[in-house]
Design a protein around this motif. Sequence first.
Motif, PDB file in Angstrom:
ATOM      1  N   ILE A  32       0.824  -1.205   0.000  1.00 40.85           N
ATOM      2  CA  ILE A  32       0.000   0.000   0.000  1.00 40.85           C
ATOM      3  C   ILE A  32       0.866   1.266   0.000  1.00 40.85           C
ATOM      4  CG2 ILE A  32      -0.326   0.126   2.489  1.00 40.85           C
ATOM      5  CD1 ILE A  32      -3.283   0.958   1.803  1.00 40.85           C
ATOM      6  N   LYS A  33       2.003   1.235   0.682  1.00 44.27           N
ATOM      7  CA  LYS A  33       2.908   2.388   0.683  1.00 44.27           C
ATOM      8  C   LYS A  33       3.430   2.666  -0.726  1.00 44.27           C
ATOM      9  CE  LYS A  33       4.504   2.107   5.440  1.00 44.27           C
ATOM     10  NZ  LYS A  33       5.667   1.971   6.333  1.00 44.27           N
ATOM     11  N   THR A  34       3.674   1.620  -1.473  1.00 41.87           N
ATOM     12  CA  THR A  34       4.145   1.769  -2.845  1.00 41.87           C
ATOM     13  C   THR A  34       3.058   2.369  -3.721  1.00 41.87           C
ATOM     14  OG1 THR A  34       5.632  -0.122  -2.584  1.00 41.87           O
ATOM     15  CG2 THR A  34       5.099   0.534  -4.839  1.00 41.87           C
ATOM     16  N   ILE A  35       1.826   1.899  -3.566  1.00 38.94           N
ATOM     17  CA  ILE A  35       0.702   2.443  -4.338  1.00 38.94           C
ATOM     18  C   ILE A  35       0.519   3.918  -4.010  1.00 38.94           C
ATOM     19  CG2 ILE A  35      -1.809   2.351  -4.659  1.00 38.94           C
ATOM     20  CD1 ILE A  35      -1.526  -0.735  -4.226  1.00 38.94           C
ATOM     21  N   HIS A  36       0.567   4.238  -2.739  1.00 32.91           N
ATOM     22  CA  HIS A  36       0.428   5.636  -2.310  1.00 32.91           C
ATOM     23  C   HIS A  36       1.517   6.505  -2.953  1.00 32.91           C
ATOM     24  CE1 HIS A  36      -0.638   8.979   0.270  1.00 32.91           C
ATOM     25  NE2 HIS A  36       0.625   9.092   0.618  1.00 32.91           N
ATOM     26  N   SER A  37       2.741   6.026  -2.911  1.00 36.31           N
ATOM     27  CA  SER A  37       3.867   6.755  -3.481  1.00 36.31           C
ATOM     28  C   SER A  37       3.707   6.945  -4.995  1.00 36.31           C
ATOM     29  CB  SER A  37       5.160   5.997  -3.180  1.00 36.31           C
ATOM     30  OG  SER A  37       6.262   6.645  -3.749  1.00 36.31           O
ATOM     31  N   ILE A  38       3.286   5.887  -5.681  1.00 33.35           N
ATOM     32  CA  ILE A  38       3.081   5.958  -7.130  1.00 33.35           C
ATOM     33  C   ILE A  38       2.010   6.987  -7.462  1.00 33.35           C
ATOM     34  CG2 ILE A  38       2.165   4.691  -9.128  1.00 33.35           C
ATOM     35  CD1 ILE A  38       3.601   2.184  -7.962  1.00 33.35           C
ATOM     36  N   GLU A  39       0.904   6.944  -6.735  1.00 33.49           N
ATOM     37  CA  GLU A  39      -0.193   7.870  -7.014  1.00 33.49           C
ATOM     38  C   GLU A  39       0.201   9.322  -6.756  1.00 33.49           C
ATOM     39  OE1 GLU A  39      -3.922   6.703  -5.266  1.00 33.49           O
ATOM     40  OE2 GLU A  39      -4.022   4.883  -6.477  1.00 33.49           O
ATOM     41  N   LEU A  40       1.188   9.538  -5.906  1.00 31.67           N
ATOM     42  CA  LEU A  40       1.691  10.890  -5.654  1.00 31.67           C
ATOM     43  C   LEU A  40       2.771  11.295  -6.660  1.00 31.67           C
ATOM     44  CD1 LEU A  40       1.946  10.938  -1.759  1.00 31.67           C
ATOM     45  CD2 LEU A  40       0.229  12.064  -3.200  1.00 31.67           C
ATOM     46  N   GLY A  41       3.122  10.359  -7.547  1.00 38.64           N
ATOM     47  CA  GLY A  41       4.141  10.649  -8.553  1.00 38.64           C
ATOM     48  C   GLY A  41       5.551  10.603  -8.017  1.00 38.64           C
ATOM     49  N   LYS A  42       5.729   9.874  -6.927  1.00 41.94           N
ATOM     50  CA  LYS A  42       7.046   9.771  -6.292  1.00 41.94           C
ATOM     51  C   LYS A  42       7.617   8.376  -6.505  1.00 41.94           C
ATOM     52  CE  LYS A  42       5.899  13.143  -2.772  1.00 41.94           C
ATOM     53  NZ  LYS A  42       5.750  13.406  -1.344  1.00 41.94           N
ATOM     54  N   GLY A  43       8.906   8.259  -6.290  1.00 42.23           N
ATOM     55  CA  GLY A  43       9.566   6.975  -6.418  1.00 42.23           C
ATOM     56  C   GLY A  43       9.749   6.575  -7.869  1.00 42.23           C
ATOM     57  N   ASN A  44      10.297   5.410  -8.047  1.00 47.30           N
ATOM     58  CA  ASN A  44      10.543   4.874  -9.368  1.00 47.30           C
ATOM     59  C   ASN A  44      10.152   3.393  -9.339  1.00 47.30           C
ATOM     60  OD1 ASN A  44      11.371   4.641 -11.986  1.00 47.30           O
ATOM     61  ND2 ASN A  44      13.559   4.583 -11.512  1.00 47.30           N
ATOM     62  N   PRO A  45       8.866   3.084  -9.608  1.00 46.29           N
ATOM     63  CA  PRO A  45       8.396   1.704  -9.451  1.00 46.29           C
ATOM     64  C   PRO A  45       9.069   0.740 -10.424  1.00 46.29           C
ATOM     65  CG  PRO A  45       6.727   3.052 -10.542  1.00 46.29           C
ATOM     66  CD  PRO A  45       7.817   3.971 -10.092  1.00 46.29           C
TER      67      PRO A  45
END
Length: 71
Positions: A32-45
């Motif tokens: 869920i933390k990864t999904i949250h980060s992706i939706e905020l446009g952060k990180g590099n999935p």
Amino acid sequence: MDLQVFGQIIREKRNAIGLKQEELSIRSGVAIKTIHSIELGKGNPAIKTILRLFDTLSLDLLVVASKNNQK
């Protein structure tokens, strides 16, 4: 691909089918933390993460890529 646009597409599709982030996490196996980060446009999935989300949300890579080019 612009991560902000990618995150927006994921969020819009998730909302359109009535899933909460927690439900998407359970169905896709993505934290869920990864999904949250992706939706905020952060990180590099990782590509594996992207493919899991696409599969769960029934998203097509070509459609997402074309939307990304339009924005």
